[in-house]
Design an enzyme around this catalytic site. Structure first.
Site, PDB file in Angstrom:
ATOM      1  N   PHE A   1      61.586  63.526  47.344  1.00 36.62           N
ATOM      2  CA  PHE A   1      62.568  63.670  48.606  1.00 36.62           C
ATOM      3  C   PHE A   1      61.951  64.785  49.436  1.00 36.62           C
ATOM      4  O   PHE A   1      61.693  65.997  48.868  1.00 36.62           O
ATOM      5  CB  PHE A   1      63.880  64.335  48.267  1.00 36.62           C
ATOM      6  CG  PHE A   1      64.657  63.977  49.629  1.00 36.62           C
ATOM      7  CD1 PHE A   1      65.260  63.007  50.145  1.00 36.62           C
ATOM      8  CD2 PHE A   1      64.520  65.101  50.552  1.00 36.62           C
ATOM      9  CE1 PHE A   1      65.751  62.789  51.542  1.00 36.62           C
ATOM     10  CE2 PHE A   1      65.237  65.166  51.675  1.00 36.62           C
ATOM     11  CZ  PHE A   1      65.923  63.807  52.294  1.00 36.62           C
TER      12      PHE A   1
ATOM     13  N   ASP B   1      56.047  71.462  47.787  1.00 37.65           N
ATOM     14  CA  ASP B   1      57.136  71.632  48.552  1.00 37.65           C
ATOM     15  C   ASP B   1      58.171  72.263  48.028  1.00 37.65           C
ATOM     16  O   ASP B   1      58.897  71.759  47.185  1.00 37.65           O
ATOM     17  CB  ASP B   1      57.698  69.984  48.974  1.00 37.65           C
ATOM     18  CG  ASP B   1      58.746  69.933  49.869  1.00 37.65           C
ATOM     19  OD1 ASP B   1      59.320  71.016  49.821  1.00 37.65           O
ATOM     20  OD2 ASP B   1      59.195  68.886  50.285  1.00 37.65           O
TER      21      ASP B   1
ATOM     22  N   LYS C   1      64.478  75.575  54.740  1.00 38.38           N
ATOM     23  CA  LYS C   1      65.886  75.819  54.532  1.00 38.38           C
ATOM     24  C   LYS C   1      66.226  77.590  54.480  1.00 38.38           C
ATOM     25  O   LYS C   1      66.531  77.874  55.463  1.00 38.38           O
ATOM     26  CB  LYS C   1      66.264  75.243  53.057  1.00 38.38           C
ATOM     27  CG  LYS C   1      66.146  73.697  52.980  1.00 38.38           C
ATOM     28  CD  LYS C   1      66.725  73.432  51.845  1.00 38.38           C
ATOM     29  CE  LYS C   1      66.598  71.673  51.528  1.00 38.38           C
ATOM     30  NZ  LYS C   1      67.386  70.969  52.335  1.00 38.38           N
TER      31      LYS C   1
END
Ligand SMILES: Cc1ncc(COP(=O)(O)O)c(C=O)c1O
Length: 401
Positions: free
Chosen positions: A141, A226, A255
């Site tokens: 994802f 990532d 984030k």
């Protein structure tokens, strides 16, 4: 109708239904706790998918944001501003790298990394024009843009959004042999989550990340990690790659970098890699804005102390010990994760991930399910041990223990 029902009905009438939130309407929050419009309190065991690593309205971060709000908030990159150099220098330093390219959301940062790797491939590695390939892992994802869903293996994320962007090779996560076969002379990057978050907190087999590091170094391929969800303290270290002693060529961050206040994301790498960009080739109006830089600078300073990583490691050990005990009861089939981050697979017959999440909500605990049977637990790293234990007691109660 209650206030909650009225507000949810209004949201459903006027918002696209691209999410299926739990039926709670939050009005305020502090630390690891949220309060809804009815005045009920909930322990947050999701932390905005790790965007709230430092808790809701962390005082240091709110003060940094307030101070910046009184000075300057946005310049665009048409001009320099006085927080930018420090942000880039400090973030590069935290990563042990040289250069930063700031954008806003996670997906935007991964897109930026894809463009960076392709450009590096053509300009530095010498890959023939239009031939660049990036190897990614199944169940990944990386975000929701058309290019990123082009290499998703999740039908829900992909279906009806084609045509898809070419140039990606998907191999099973954790399978080094498959990775080795997929890399060719036109491969510019391997793009991986060091722990797959949305897939259910999947930790790859020991040796996988070092194996990918060795392979990418041998074949002159960029290792792009990532760490948008796994990074910045979540796993008990600044970066999840550190657990395996691996330093990638490129970090993709997001984030928690925005402290739960503003969206801040970035690609961080060497001067050789990020040096490929020339003016006009990439950018974002809001990327690296003064408010974002001020908050992120405080986030970096907090991470520099090491105390959040240490807390995540220590409380995480406790969390995994407690969850591990559930795995032996027949009510939970597997528990995975590192630090204050866990994927808990609920055994068939003991409720779906969604049902368990709803029952936990009724008991004042907020988590979120993923992929049917899994419940994710990722509290703010500032959570108190007693609060965490109370949350775990609610989970045991929901599982009938
Ligand atoms: C590993 C990873 N990459 C990228 C993203 C996308 O981030 P955003 O939702 O900010 O676009 C996420 C979001 O969950 C993620 O977990």
């Amino acid at each position: 109708m209650t206030t909650t029902e009225t507000l949810i009905a209004a949201a459903e009438a006027h918002s696209a239904h691209n999410y299926h939130p739990l039926p709670v309407v939050v009005a305020s929050a502090d630390g690891a706790w949220m309060t809804d419009v009815e005045g009920r309190r909930f322990l947050d065991l999701l932390a905005g998918y790790s965007a709230l690593n430092f808790g809701h309205r962390n005082r240091r971060l709110v003060e940094a944001a307030k101070a910046q709000l009184e000075r300057v908030t946005l310049t665009s990159r048409a001009f320099h501003h006085d927080r930018y150099a420090a942000f880039c220098e400090q973030l590069a330093g935290l990563c042990g790298m040289e250069m930063v390219l700031p954008v806003n959301t996670g997906a935007e940062a991964v897109e930026t990394a894809v463009k960076t790797a392709r450009k590096w491939g053509y300009k530095v590695k010498g890959v023939p024009s239009e031939m660049a390939k990036i190897v990614v892992a199944g169940n990944n994802f990386h975000g929701r843009t058309t290019t990123l869903i082009s290499f998703s293996t999740d039908p829900e994320a992909r279906a009806d959004f084609g045509p898809y962007t070419p140039g990606f090779e998907i191999v099973p996560y954790g399978d080094l042999t498959a990775m080795r076969s997929a890399v060719t002379e036109n491969t510019v990057a391997v793009l991986l989550e060091p722990i797959q978050g949305e897939a259910g907190v999947l930790v790859p087999p020991a040796g996988y990340l070092p194996g990918v590091r060795e392979l990418t170094r041998e074949r002159n391929v960029l290792f792009v990690a990532d760490e948008i969800q796994s990074g910045l303290g979540r796993t008990g270290k600044t970066f999840a790659c550190e657990h395996e002693g691996v330093v990638p060529d490129v970090y993709v961050l997001g984030k928690a970098l925005g402290g739960g206040i503003v969206p801040v994301s970035a690609v961080v790498s060497s001067a050789e890699v990020l040096g490929v960009f020339r003016p006009g080739e990439h950018g974002s109006t809001f990327g690296g804005n003064p408010l974002a830089c001020a908050v992120a600078l405080e986030v970096i300073a907090m991470l520099r102390t090491g105390e959040f990583q240490a807390r995540s490691a220590e409380l995480g050990e406790h969390l995994h010990r407690e969850l591990g005990a559930l795995a032996g009861t027949g009510r939970v089939t597997a528990v995975r994760g590192r630090g204050l981050w866990a994927g808990v697979d609920i055994a068939p017959g003991h409720g779906t991930g969604r049902e368990v999440s709803e029952k936990l909500m009724d008991r004042g605990v907020l988590v979120k399910d993923t992929h049917g049977a899994t419940v994710r637990i990722a509290p703010p790293l500032v959570i108190g041990k007693e609060d965490l234990d109370w949350g775990l007691a609610q989970l045991r109660a929901v599982l009938g223990m």
